[in-house]
Design a protein around this motif. Structure first.
Motif, mmCIF file in Angstrom:
data_model
loop_
_atom_site.group_PDB
_atom_site.id
_atom_site.type_symbol
_atom_site.label_atom_id
_atom_site.label_comp_id
_atom_site.label_asym_id
_atom_site.label_seq_id
_atom_site.Cartn_x
_atom_site.Cartn_y
_atom_site.Cartn_z
ATOM 1 N N ALA A 119 0.841 -1.202 0.000
ATOM 2 C CA ALA A 119 0.000 0.000 0.000
ATOM 3 C C ALA A 119 0.869 1.243 0.000
ATOM 4 O O ALA A 119 2.080 1.179 0.215
ATOM 5 N N GLU A 120 0.237 2.375 -0.259
ATOM 6 C CA GLU A 120 0.932 3.662 -0.252
ATOM 7 C C GLU A 120 0.228 4.580 0.724
ATOM 8 O O GLU A 120 -0.999 4.730 0.685
ATOM 9 N N ASN A 121 1.008 5.182 1.593
ATOM 10 C CA ASN A 121 0.488 6.106 2.588
ATOM 11 C C ASN A 121 1.367 7.347 2.587
ATOM 12 O O ASN A 121 2.532 7.264 2.940
ATOM 13 N N SER A 122 0.843 8.457 2.152
ATOM 14 C CA SER A 122 1.605 9.711 2.084
ATOM 15 C C SER A 122 2.897 9.538 1.294
ATOM 16 O O SER A 122 3.974 9.906 1.738
ATOM 17 N N GLU A 123 2.785 8.923 0.124
ATOM 18 C CA GLU A 123 3.907 8.703 -0.794
ATOM 19 C C GLU A 123 4.965 7.757 -0.260
ATOM 20 O O GLU A 123 6.078 7.708 -0.746
ATOM 21 N N GLN A 124 4.655 6.983 0.772
ATOM 22 C CA GLN A 124 5.577 5.983 1.293
ATOM 23 C C GLN A 124 4.933 4.608 1.129
ATOM 24 O O GLN A 124 3.764 4.412 1.468
ATOM 25 N N GLY A 154 -2.779 -8.823 7.341
ATOM 26 C CA GLY A 154 -3.975 -8.990 8.150
ATOM 27 C C GLY A 154 -4.900 -10.010 7.518
ATOM 28 O O GLY A 154 -4.938 -10.149 6.292
ATOM 29 N N ARG A 155 -5.640 -10.704 8.324
ATOM 30 C CA ARG A 155 -6.532 -11.742 7.814
ATOM 31 C C ARG A 155 -7.617 -11.123 6.938
ATOM 32 O O ARG A 155 -8.424 -10.306 7.392
ATOM 33 N N GLY A 156 -7.596 -11.465 5.651
ATOM 34 C CA GLY A 156 -8.593 -10.996 4.702
ATOM 35 C C GLY A 156 -8.422 -9.570 4.218
ATOM 36 O O GLY A 156 -9.291 -9.041 3.540
ATOM 37 N N VAL A 157 -7.304 -8.945 4.523
ATOM 38 C CA VAL A 157 -7.097 -7.547 4.138
ATOM 39 C C VAL A 157 -7.070 -7.360 2.620
ATOM 40 O O VAL A 157 -7.440 -6.306 2.115
ATOM 41 N N GLY A 158 -6.684 -8.393 1.886
ATOM 42 C CA GLY A 158 -6.631 -8.289 0.429
ATOM 43 C C GLY A 158 -7.816 -8.912 -0.290
ATOM 44 O O GLY A 158 -7.900 -8.864 -1.509
ATOM 45 N N PHE A 159 -8.756 -9.473 0.470
ATOM 46 C CA PHE A 159 -9.896 -10.163 -0.130
ATOM 47 C C PHE A 159 -10.799 -9.164 -0.857
ATOM 48 O O PHE A 159 -11.230 -8.163 -0.289
ATOM 49 N N LYS A 160 -11.061 -9.438 -2.126
ATOM 50 C CA LYS A 160 -11.903 -8.608 -3.002
ATOM 51 C C LYS A 160 -11.375 -7.178 -3.157
ATOM 52 O O LYS A 160 -12.136 -6.256 -3.417
ATOM 53 N N GLN A 161 -10.085 -6.974 -2.978
ATOM 54 C CA GLN A 161 -9.476 -5.655 -3.166
ATOM 55 C C GLN A 161 -9.053 -5.489 -4.617
ATOM 56 O O GLN A 161 -8.807 -6.465 -5.313
ATOM 57 N N LYS A 162 -8.943 -4.253 -5.048
ATOM 58 C CA LYS A 162 -8.413 -3.911 -6.360
ATOM 59 C C LYS A 162 -7.413 -2.785 -6.174
ATOM 60 O O LYS A 162 -7.488 -2.023 -5.213
ATOM 61 N N ILE A 163 -6.482 -2.687 -7.107
ATOM 62 C CA ILE A 163 -5.472 -1.636 -7.037
ATOM 63 C C ILE A 163 -6.167 -0.282 -7.074
ATOM 64 O O ILE A 163 -7.043 -0.036 -7.896
ATOM 65 N N GLY A 164 -5.786 0.586 -6.145
ATOM 66 C CA GLY A 164 -6.379 1.910 -6.040
ATOM 67 C C GLY A 164 -7.456 2.018 -4.978
ATOM 68 O O GLY A 164 -7.855 3.123 -4.614
ATOM 69 N N ASN A 165 -7.940 0.882 -4.460
ATOM 70 C CA ASN A 165 -8.940 0.902 -3.389
ATOM 71 C C ASN A 165 -8.314 1.366 -2.082
ATOM 72 O O ASN A 165 -7.111 1.280 -1.877
ATOM 73 N N THR A 166 -9.154 1.788 -1.166
ATOM 74 C CA THR A 166 -8.728 2.159 0.172
ATOM 75 C C THR A 166 -8.678 0.902 1.039
ATOM 76 O O THR A 166 -9.564 0.062 0.965
ATOM 77 N N VAL A 167 -7.655 0.794 1.877
ATOM 78 C CA VAL A 167 -7.472 -0.363 2.749
ATOM 79 C C VAL A 167 -8.398 -0.230 3.959
ATOM 80 O O VAL A 167 -8.482 0.833 4.569
ATOM 81 N N ASP A 168 -9.075 -1.320 4.292
ATOM 82 C CA ASP A 168 -9.935 -1.364 5.476
ATOM 83 C C ASP A 168 -9.045 -1.472 6.716
ATOM 84 O O ASP A 168 -8.456 -2.517 6.977
ATOM 85 N N SER A 169 -8.944 -0.408 7.477
ATOM 86 C CA SER A 169 -8.021 -0.363 8.617
ATOM 87 C C SER A 169 -8.397 -1.338 9.729
ATOM 88 O O SER A 169 -7.537 -1.711 10.524
#
Length: 65
Positions: free
Chosen positions: A14-19, A25-40
């Motif tokens: 992931a990218e956070n403030s250009e870093q 995390g369990r299921g953190v990438g499930f049904k994700q796509k590039i550019g989506n926001t990460v579920d914290s």
């Protein structure tokens, strides 16, 4: 944080403030796509680059995957 690359259902780049950072995390990438926001609420660990050597090795790893 925005998704940059999906390794599997449990690991993201992931990218956070250009870093870039690695999120685990369990299921953190499930049904994700590039550019989506990460579920914290699903984040268990985050790994940030500490020095240039870490960044260089990580980029090699990403290219390998």
């Amino acid at each position: 944080m925005l998704v940059k690359r999906i390794f599997n259902n449990n690991v993201l780049l992931a990218e956070n403030s250009e870093q870039e950072l690695v999120i685990v995390g369990r299921g953190v990438g499930f049904k994700q796509k590039i550019g989506n926001t990460v579920d914290s609420s699903k984040i268990e660990k985050t790994y940030y680059p500490q020095d240039e050597n870490w960044t260089r090795m990580f980029r090699k790893f990403v290219k390998w995957c």
